[in-house]
Design an enzyme around this catalytic site. Structure first.
Site, PDB file in Angstrom:
ATOM      1  N   ASP A   6      54.473  19.720 -19.044  1.00 12.13           N
ATOM      2  CA  ASP A   6      53.638  19.142 -20.114  1.00 12.13           C
ATOM      3  C   ASP A   6      52.450  20.000 -20.557  1.00 12.13           C
ATOM      4  O   ASP A   6      51.328  19.472 -20.698  1.00 12.13           O
ATOM      5  CB  ASP A   6      53.125  17.754 -19.695  1.00 12.13           C
ATOM      6  CG  ASP A   6      54.237  16.762 -19.400  1.00 12.13           C
ATOM      7  OD1 ASP A   6      55.411  17.153 -19.440  1.00 12.13           O
ATOM      8  OD2 ASP A   6      53.929  15.583 -19.122  1.00 12.13           O
ATOM      9  N   ASP A  14      55.924  15.484 -22.602  1.00 15.39           N
ATOM     10  CA  ASP A  14      55.705  14.073 -22.837  1.00 15.39           C
ATOM     11  C   ASP A  14      56.052  13.889 -24.314  1.00 15.39           C
ATOM     12  O   ASP A  14      55.533  14.629 -25.168  1.00 15.39           O
ATOM     13  CB  ASP A  14      54.212  13.775 -22.579  1.00 15.39           C
ATOM     14  CG  ASP A  14      53.967  12.458 -21.891  1.00 15.39           C
ATOM     15  OD1 ASP A  14      54.841  11.978 -21.151  1.00 15.39           O
ATOM     16  OD2 ASP A  14      52.865  11.899 -22.098  1.00 15.39           O
ATOM     17  N   HIS A  44      56.483  10.840 -26.736  1.00 13.36           N
ATOM     18  CA  HIS A  44      56.438   9.394 -26.930  1.00 13.36           C
ATOM     19  C   HIS A  44      56.708   8.973 -28.371  1.00 13.36           C
ATOM     20  O   HIS A  44      56.236   9.633 -29.312  1.00 13.36           O
ATOM     21  CB  HIS A  44      55.051   8.859 -26.555  1.00 13.36           C
ATOM     22  CG  HIS A  44      54.684   9.031 -25.105  1.00 13.36           C
ATOM     23  ND1 HIS A  44      55.531   8.717 -24.068  1.00 13.36           N
ATOM     24  CD2 HIS A  44      53.520   9.463 -24.522  1.00 13.36           C
ATOM     25  CE1 HIS A  44      54.914   8.943 -22.912  1.00 13.36           C
ATOM     26  NE2 HIS A  44      53.702   9.409 -23.164  1.00 13.36           N
ATOM     27  N   SER A  92      52.559   2.854 -23.260  1.00 16.09           N
ATOM     28  CA  SER A  92      51.449   3.377 -22.451  1.00 16.09           C
ATOM     29  C   SER A  92      50.172   3.537 -23.266  1.00 16.09           C
ATOM     30  O   SER A  92      49.132   3.895 -22.720  1.00 16.09           O
ATOM     31  CB  SER A  92      51.832   4.731 -21.831  1.00 16.09           C
ATOM     32  OG  SER A  92      51.769   5.776 -22.787  1.00 16.09           O
ATOM     33  N   HIS A 111      48.955   9.646 -27.356  1.00 14.21           N
ATOM     34  CA  HIS A 111      49.077  11.075 -27.069  1.00 14.21           C
ATOM     35  C   HIS A 111      50.532  11.488 -27.123  1.00 14.21           C
ATOM     36  O   HIS A 111      51.434  10.669 -26.921  1.00 14.21           O
ATOM     37  CB  HIS A 111      48.503  11.389 -25.667  1.00 14.21           C
ATOM     38  CG  HIS A 111      49.269  10.706 -24.572  1.00 14.21           C
ATOM     39  ND1 HIS A 111      49.062   9.393 -24.225  1.00 14.21           N
ATOM     40  CD2 HIS A 111      50.277  11.140 -23.777  1.00 14.21           C
ATOM     41  CE1 HIS A 111      49.899   9.058 -23.263  1.00 14.21           C
ATOM     42  NE2 HIS A 111      50.662  10.100 -22.978  1.00 14.21           N
ATOM     43  N   LYS A 114      60.516  13.454 -21.987  1.00 18.05           N
ATOM     44  CA  LYS A 114      60.416  12.210 -21.199  1.00 18.05           C
ATOM     45  C   LYS A 114      59.436  11.260 -21.860  1.00 18.05           C
ATOM     46  O   LYS A 114      58.634  11.688 -22.702  1.00 18.05           O
ATOM     47  CB  LYS A 114      59.972  12.532 -19.775  1.00 18.05           C
ATOM     48  CG  LYS A 114      58.584  13.156 -19.757  1.00 18.05           C
ATOM     49  CD  LYS A 114      58.207  13.632 -18.390  1.00 18.05           C
ATOM     50  CE  LYS A 114      56.868  14.334 -18.443  1.00 18.05           C
ATOM     51  NZ  LYS A 114      55.760  13.491 -18.918  1.00 18.05           N
ATOM     52  N   GLU A 134      57.351   4.328 -18.974  1.00 23.84           N
ATOM     53  CA  GLU A 134      56.291   5.331 -18.863  1.00 23.84           C
ATOM     54  C   GLU A 134      56.863   6.718 -18.607  1.00 23.84           C
ATOM     55  O   GLU A 134      56.593   7.644 -19.331  1.00 23.84           O
ATOM     56  CB  GLU A 134      55.303   4.928 -17.750  1.00 23.84           C
ATOM     57  CG  GLU A 134      54.242   5.962 -17.433  1.00 23.84           C
ATOM     58  CD  GLU A 134      53.416   6.400 -18.627  1.00 23.84           C
ATOM     59  OE1 GLU A 134      53.836   7.354 -19.319  1.00 23.84           O
ATOM     60  OE2 GLU A 134      52.355   5.823 -18.891  1.00 23.84           O
ATOM     61  N   ALA A 148      49.659  16.658 -15.707  1.00 22.02           N
ATOM     62  CA  ALA A 148      48.443  16.750 -14.925  1.00 22.02           C
ATOM     63  C   ALA A 148      48.787  16.512 -13.454  1.00 22.02           C
ATOM     64  O   ALA A 148      49.688  15.754 -13.137  1.00 22.02           O
ATOM     65  CB  ALA A 148      47.445  15.691 -15.393  1.00 22.02           C
ATOM     66  N   CYS A 180      51.866  13.505 -13.943  1.00 25.82           N
ATOM     67  CA  CYS A 180      53.226  14.023 -14.153  1.00 25.82           C
ATOM     68  C   CYS A 180      53.636  15.033 -13.096  1.00 25.82           C
ATOM     69  O   CYS A 180      54.786  15.043 -12.675  1.00 25.82           O
ATOM     70  CB  CYS A 180      53.367  14.557 -15.565  1.00 25.82           C
ATOM     71  SG  CYS A 180      53.388  13.173 -16.736  1.00 25.82           S
TER      72      CYS A 180
END
Ligand code: VGL
Ligand code: ZN
Length: 204
Positions: free
Chosen positions: A21, A63, A65, A71, A82, A107, A114, A147, A151
């Site tokens: 990420d 990530d 989304h 989330s 985000h 993901k 999540e 982070a 993750c």
């Protein structure tokens, strides 16, 4: 904790690098900017160079989304919006070294899930990370990214459960630290569960 600089890591067949990420929204100034997140880029790039030179697999997670992800705070989740698919914030950092045809695993693509773990990610053909690692004959994973306390932690836990050896590159990770010490605690947890640690410059 051991001094990570003690350990030299020789990258070899059976190794893969997972880069977690490294997206604009997780870098300082981003929607969910991680403090000093930009400091990981040079170490990560150094290890990427080693893996590219040795033609070893590099798996990049992101990530990714939908705009109405569960989330996000407006939907009752813990985070500001985000890494919304297709936005500038979801784009990999322009400073991150990537080959022309990178292996990307997305993901968090379902509204209700999540999915902190990159191990739950899928590539553009729908292939899971587990399938890709198995195809490449991977036994040991080196990992860095953002982070540490979300993750990276969840990915490492899934990798260990799946039987991979895992080396966390400590200088190539930074934590969100919602509570001070979350990143350190995550590292302690990963080590307790079987991960080892090293620094990026120890990889060659
Ligand atoms: C992450 C919070 C929310 C991460 C992703 O990549 O660590 N953290 N979504
Ligand atoms: Zn997220």
């Amino acid at each position: 904790m051991n001094n990570p600089s003690d350990l030299h890591v020789t990258a070899e067949t059976g190794d893969a690098l997972i880069v977690v990420d490294v997206q604009n929204d997780f870098l300082p100034g981003g929607a969910l900017g991680v403090k000093e997140g930009d400091k990981i880029i040079a170490p990560v790039n150094q290890v990427i160079r080693v893996f590219l030179t040795q033609k070893l697999p590099i798996l990049y997670s992101r990530d990714w989304h939908p705009a109405d992800h569960s989330s996000f705070a407006r939907n009752g989740g813990p985070w500001p919006p985000h890494c919304v698919q297709g936005t500038e914030g979801a784009t990999f950092s322009p400073a991150l070294k990537m080959p022309p045809d990178p292996l990307i695993f997305s993901k968090g693509t379902h509204v209700e899930k999540e999915e902190y773990s990159a191990f739950q990610g899928r590539d553009s053909t729908g292939r899971s990370m587990a399938e890709a690692l198995s195809k490449f004959g991977v036994k040991r994973v080196l990992i860095g990214g953002l982070a540490t306390d979300y993750c990276v932690l969840n990915t490492v836990q899934d990798l260990l459960k799946a039987g991979f050896r895992v080396i966390v590159l400590t200088d190539a990770c930074r934590a969100v630290d919602v509570s001070p010490g979350d990143g350190e605690n995550a590292l302690v947890e990963m080590i307790a569960e079987g991960a080892t640690i090293a620094t990026a410059k120890a990889v060659g």
